[in-house]
Motif scaffolding. Structure first.
Motif, mmCIF file in Angstrom:
data_model
loop_
_atom_site.group_PDB
_atom_site.id
_atom_site.type_symbol
_atom_site.label_atom_id
_atom_site.label_comp_id
_atom_site.label_asym_id
_atom_site.label_seq_id
_atom_site.Cartn_x
_atom_site.Cartn_y
_atom_site.Cartn_z
ATOM 1 N N LYS A 1 0.731 -0.790 0.334
ATOM 2 C CA LYS A 1 0.031 0.124 -0.130
ATOM 3 C C LYS A 1 1.188 1.793 0.042
ATOM 4 N N PRO A 2 -0.014 2.541 -0.953
ATOM 5 C CA PRO A 2 1.252 3.326 -1.225
ATOM 6 C C PRO A 2 1.456 4.459 0.104
ATOM 7 N N ASN A 3 2.577 5.236 0.727
ATOM 8 C CA ASN A 3 2.695 6.018 1.530
ATOM 9 C C ASN A 3 1.844 6.839 1.102
ATOM 10 N N ILE A 4 1.320 8.168 1.757
ATOM 11 C CA ILE A 4 0.361 9.067 1.188
ATOM 12 C C ILE A 4 1.196 10.205 2.063
ATOM 13 N N LEU A 5 1.432 11.459 1.194
ATOM 14 C CA LEU A 5 1.910 12.759 1.246
ATOM 15 C C LEU A 5 0.782 13.757 0.826
ATOM 16 N N LEU A 6 -0.122 14.451 1.470
ATOM 17 C CA LEU A 6 -0.811 15.378 1.538
ATOM 18 C C LEU A 6 -0.033 17.265 1.778
ATOM 19 N N PRO B 1 1.919 0.966 5.866
ATOM 20 C CA PRO B 1 2.238 2.370 5.493
ATOM 21 C C PRO B 1 2.244 3.906 5.927
ATOM 22 N N TRP B 2 2.199 4.841 5.711
ATOM 23 C CA TRP B 2 1.915 5.708 6.817
ATOM 24 C C TRP B 2 1.771 7.110 6.025
ATOM 25 N N PHE B 3 0.360 8.042 6.717
ATOM 26 C CA PHE B 3 0.109 8.877 6.663
ATOM 27 C C PHE B 3 0.761 10.177 6.845
ATOM 28 N N LEU B 4 1.324 11.189 6.206
ATOM 29 C CA LEU B 4 1.374 12.335 6.465
ATOM 30 C C LEU B 4 1.135 13.753 6.097
ATOM 31 N N TYR B 5 -0.030 14.225 6.436
ATOM 32 C CA TYR B 5 -0.825 15.838 6.168
ATOM 33 C C TYR B 5 0.270 16.939 6.537
ATOM 34 N N LEU B 6 0.823 17.373 5.659
ATOM 35 C CA LEU B 6 1.699 18.700 5.970
ATOM 36 C C LEU B 6 0.423 19.829 5.827
ATOM 37 N N ALA B 7 0.113 21.054 6.210
ATOM 38 C CA ALA B 7 -0.354 22.075 6.608
ATOM 39 C C ALA B 7 0.522 22.659 7.115
ATOM 40 N N PHE B 8 1.077 23.464 5.717
ATOM 41 C CA PHE B 8 1.416 24.726 5.614
ATOM 42 C C PHE B 8 0.541 26.294 6.305
ATOM 43 N N ASN B 9 1.290 27.458 7.068
ATOM 44 C CA ASN B 9 0.316 28.487 7.993
ATOM 45 C C ASN B 9 1.128 29.729 6.156
ATOM 46 N N PHE C 1 -0.293 11.162 10.630
ATOM 47 C CA PHE C 1 1.236 12.121 11.321
ATOM 48 C C PHE C 1 0.295 13.603 10.469
ATOM 49 N N LEU C 2 1.031 14.245 11.576
ATOM 50 C CA LEU C 2 0.378 16.497 11.171
ATOM 51 C C LEU C 2 1.187 16.682 11.301
ATOM 52 N N SER C 3 1.902 17.601 10.693
ATOM 53 C CA SER C 3 2.505 18.964 10.905
ATOM 54 C C SER C 3 2.175 19.605 10.400
ATOM 55 N N GLY C 4 1.859 20.674 11.070
ATOM 56 C CA GLY C 4 1.384 21.954 10.226
ATOM 57 C C GLY C 4 0.440 22.763 11.054
ATOM 58 N N LYS C 5 -0.699 23.382 10.340
ATOM 59 C CA LYS C 5 -2.028 24.096 10.617
ATOM 60 C C LYS C 5 -3.304 23.299 10.811
ATOM 61 N N TRP C 6 -3.306 23.120 11.540
ATOM 62 C CA TRP C 6 -5.014 22.600 12.210
ATOM 63 C C TRP C 6 -5.940 23.017 11.955
ATOM 64 N N HIS C 7 -6.417 24.558 12.398
ATOM 65 C CA HIS C 7 -7.701 24.766 12.389
ATOM 66 C C HIS C 7 -8.859 24.518 12.456
ATOM 67 N N LEU C 8 -9.231 23.553 13.021
ATOM 68 C CA LEU C 8 -10.999 23.109 12.568
ATOM 69 C C LEU C 8 -11.537 23.347 14.429
ATOM 70 N N ALA D 1 -8.174 10.798 8.980
ATOM 71 C CA ALA D 1 -6.730 10.396 9.364
ATOM 72 C C ALA D 1 -6.889 9.113 10.266
ATOM 73 N N GLN D 2 -8.577 8.956 10.598
ATOM 74 C CA GLN D 2 -9.140 8.533 11.495
ATOM 75 C C GLN D 2 -9.444 7.001 10.757
ATOM 76 N N ILE D 3 -9.493 6.860 9.768
ATOM 77 C CA ILE D 3 -10.085 5.686 8.700
ATOM 78 C C ILE D 3 -9.004 5.535 8.464
ATOM 79 N N LEU D 4 -7.928 5.746 8.041
ATOM 80 C CA LEU D 4 -6.758 5.085 7.649
ATOM 81 C C LEU D 4 -6.190 4.662 8.859
ATOM 82 N N GLN D 5 -6.161 5.499 10.180
ATOM 83 C CA GLN D 5 -5.492 4.918 10.534
ATOM 84 C C GLN D 5 -6.230 2.647 11.158
ATOM 85 N N GLN D 6 -7.267 2.936 11.321
ATOM 86 C CA GLN D 6 -8.341 2.173 11.398
ATOM 87 C C GLN D 6 -7.764 0.859 10.180
#
Length: 557
Positions: free
Chosen positions: A37-42, A214-222, A137-144, A126-131
């Motif tokens: 399965k692929p890693n995912i970088l968003l 595999p991993w999912f990284l959300y790189l959410a710049f501000n 992982f999340l590095s960046g802006k959340w703001h929800l 993230a919850q769905i992929l984790q399951q």
């Protein structure tokens, strides 16, 4: 020597051929189970304009994103929701923002679509992929509107829980879980965008501790959201670039966009856009660059230089992450998606603001220019340069004309996407990101979550337009602060807050210059009915009577 009878030999050949054919079928569609399965970088930028990247016609140096575009696919009709909180909520859930309580920002307006935080029944990707077996992982802006992303599917978080107030203060950034160790930066050497790159690389290392997952990284710049903050060496790189002014930059960008195929050759540059100053109901128009005094032009050229420096530095940190992937042989089988949460930000007039978001403006000149962008400053870029960032479209963030809702989009996955450098002009939307990630990860969207039936996803996988797969005509919907739009086929309805619908034939007039509403009232009526049905079903209506913000002028009764 044993020989195989001719009939058995033929049967053996036939079986092998069928197996090979089935393997080809597996790889030609959207099933790729033969490989890990692929890693995912968003990757999501903040307030980046449509044409700011080099690969979308801009003069800002973005070689790493340009390289992803060169080996991947550029989406030239990729839509967002027009504002940061709503877009990031949609990116995380795949739902239109009002549906998950984020129709406006993080202030609770006591309406279901405007709760000011991601709703309790929402599910994040993230919850769905984790399951589904992914590290997250999340590095960046959340703001929800919530205080802890690790309660919504992320193992590790570093970044800002709200919109960034500074790029220079380490204390503005948060590490969760709180027990985790943090980087120590020498005094004067912390810069928020670099820190997001540092922790992104840390999280990749963590992911490699469990190579079977595999991993999912959300790189959410501000970046490049205000305040305009950047290291001095980066600002100096662009210090002379913007003295030509926004009129010339817009012309140059459009010429490059046509040459690249980002827009059709017949695309016309929209006139300088309107803007609405803080709290004002009446619009004005951005002035011609040459009409401004020389000291004002110097101030504004430096503001755009800082903006460009922020984009450049963001690209450099994306490059650091890509290097980490290459060094660990992960780049080929990592799905990378890049976009921006909305168009460039006009707040609030051509001169921009200082100190805080308001009418405040300080004119800098001479030696004062060297102080701009440093730790003790707070600037915005203003509506004139935002208009240039969104070349060739009208308007900006907040609005649902193309300048507010059109984002650059890049999809890169060498193991599966073979059309290197392809431009895809099929309309798509950030509601499509979650279906795309789940398709790639071979994880189903749950029918139930916490015992409750889930809301079907309104989007579709981006692999459908990327692979030129047959698809039915789509209808896409938009609303923010009473600004609204609907896009279906060649037609788009757009409207300003409190204003009438405008009708555009996007197939020939994506710059929204020729309003056809009076000529085609039947189209207006049909699309308006669809928008009303969607708005009622997704808690858009009734509009809040009071958004509880000072910058938005009351509607005339």
């Amino acid at each position: 020597m044993t020989t195989i009878p001719a009939r058995s030999s033929f049967r053996f050949w036939l079986i092998c051929s069928l197996l090979a054919f089935m393997n080809c079928l597996c790889w030609s569609g959207q099933s790729w189970s033969a490989e890990r399965k692929p890693n995912i970088l968003l990757i999501v930028a903040d307030d980046l304009g449509y044409s700011d990247l080099g690969c979308f016609g801009g003069e800002i140096e973005t070689p790493h994103l340009d390289s992803l575009a060169a080996r991947g696919v550029r989406l030239t009709q990729f839509y967002n929701t027009g504002r940061c909180c709503p877009s990031r909520g949609t990116i995380m859930t795949g739902q239109y923002p009002h549906r998950i309580g984020l129709g406006h920002m993080t202030r609770n307006l006591n309406q279901r679509g405007y709760q000011g935080h991601i709703s309790d029944e929402a599910i994040t990707v993230a919850q769905i992929l984790q399951q589904g077996g992914y590290r997250t992982f999340l590095s960046g802006k959340w703001h929800l509107g919530t205080e802890d992303p690790t309660k919504l599917g992320f193992e590790e978080f570093y970044g800002t829980l709200v919109s960034a107030k500074t790029f220079w203060d380490v204390n503005h950034f948060t590490r969760l879980p709180a027990s985790r160790a943090t980087h120590t930066y020498p005094k004067g050497e912390f810069y928020g965008t670099d820190a997001l790159g540092d922790y992104a690389i840390d999280f990749l290392r963590m992911g490699r501790h469990t190579p079977e997952q595999p991993w999912f990284l959300y790189l959410a710049f501000n970046a490049p959201h205000f305040p305009l903050h950047a290291p001095k060496e980066e600002i100096l790189k662009y210090a002379d670039r913007y003295h030509a002014g926004w009129d010339k930059i817009r012309e140059q960008r459009l010429a490059r966009m046509k040459k690249m195929g980002i827009v059709p050759p017949e695309t016309k540059l929209s006139p300088r856009s309107q803007y609405w100053d803080w709290g004002e109901a009446e619009a004005r128009v951005n002035p011609a660059w040459d009409s401004l005094p020389s000291d004002r032009r110097g101030d504004l050229a430096r503001r755009m230089a800082i903006f460009a420096a922020m984009v450049d530095r963001m690209d450099q940190n994306i490059g650091r992450v890509l290097t980490s992937l290459k060094q660990n042989n992960e780049l080929e089988n990592t799905l990378i998606i890049f976009t921006s949460d909305n168009g460039a930000c006009a707040e609030w007039d051509p001169y921009g603001f200082d100190i805080r978001s308001s009418r405040n403006n300080t004119l800098y000149w001479g030696d004062q220019l060297d102080k701009m962008g440093g730790p003790d400053t707070h600037h915005s870029v203003g509506s004139g340069w935002a208009n240039a960032s969104n070349t060739p479209w009208r308007l900006y963030k907040h609005y649902n004309h193309e300048g507010g809702i059109a984002s650059p989009g890049i999809v890169h996955w060498p193991a599966q996407i073979k059309q290197q450098g392809t431009i895809v002009s099929t309309p798509a939307h950030i509601i499509d990101i979650v279906p795309t990630l789940l398709t790639a990860a071979q994880v189903d969207y749950p029918a139930q979550w916490n015992g409750l039936k889930t809301i079907p996803l309104p989007g579709q996988s981006l692999f459908i337009p990327i692979n030129n797969s047959p698809q039915t005509e789509r209808t896409l919907y938009f609303e923010h602060q009473g600004n609204r739009a609907i896009r279906e086929g060649r037609w788009k309805l757009s409207a300003l807050r409190g204003g009438p619908w405008e009708l555009y034939d996007i197939s020939v007039d994506r710059t929204e210059l020729n309003d056809l509403a009076e000529k085609h009232p039947e189209v207006v009526k049909q699309l308006d009915q669809k928008w009303q049905t969607w708005a009622n079903a997704n808690f858009v209506l009734p509009f809040p009577t009071d958004y509880r913000i000072d910058y938005l002028a009351p509607l005339k009764q």
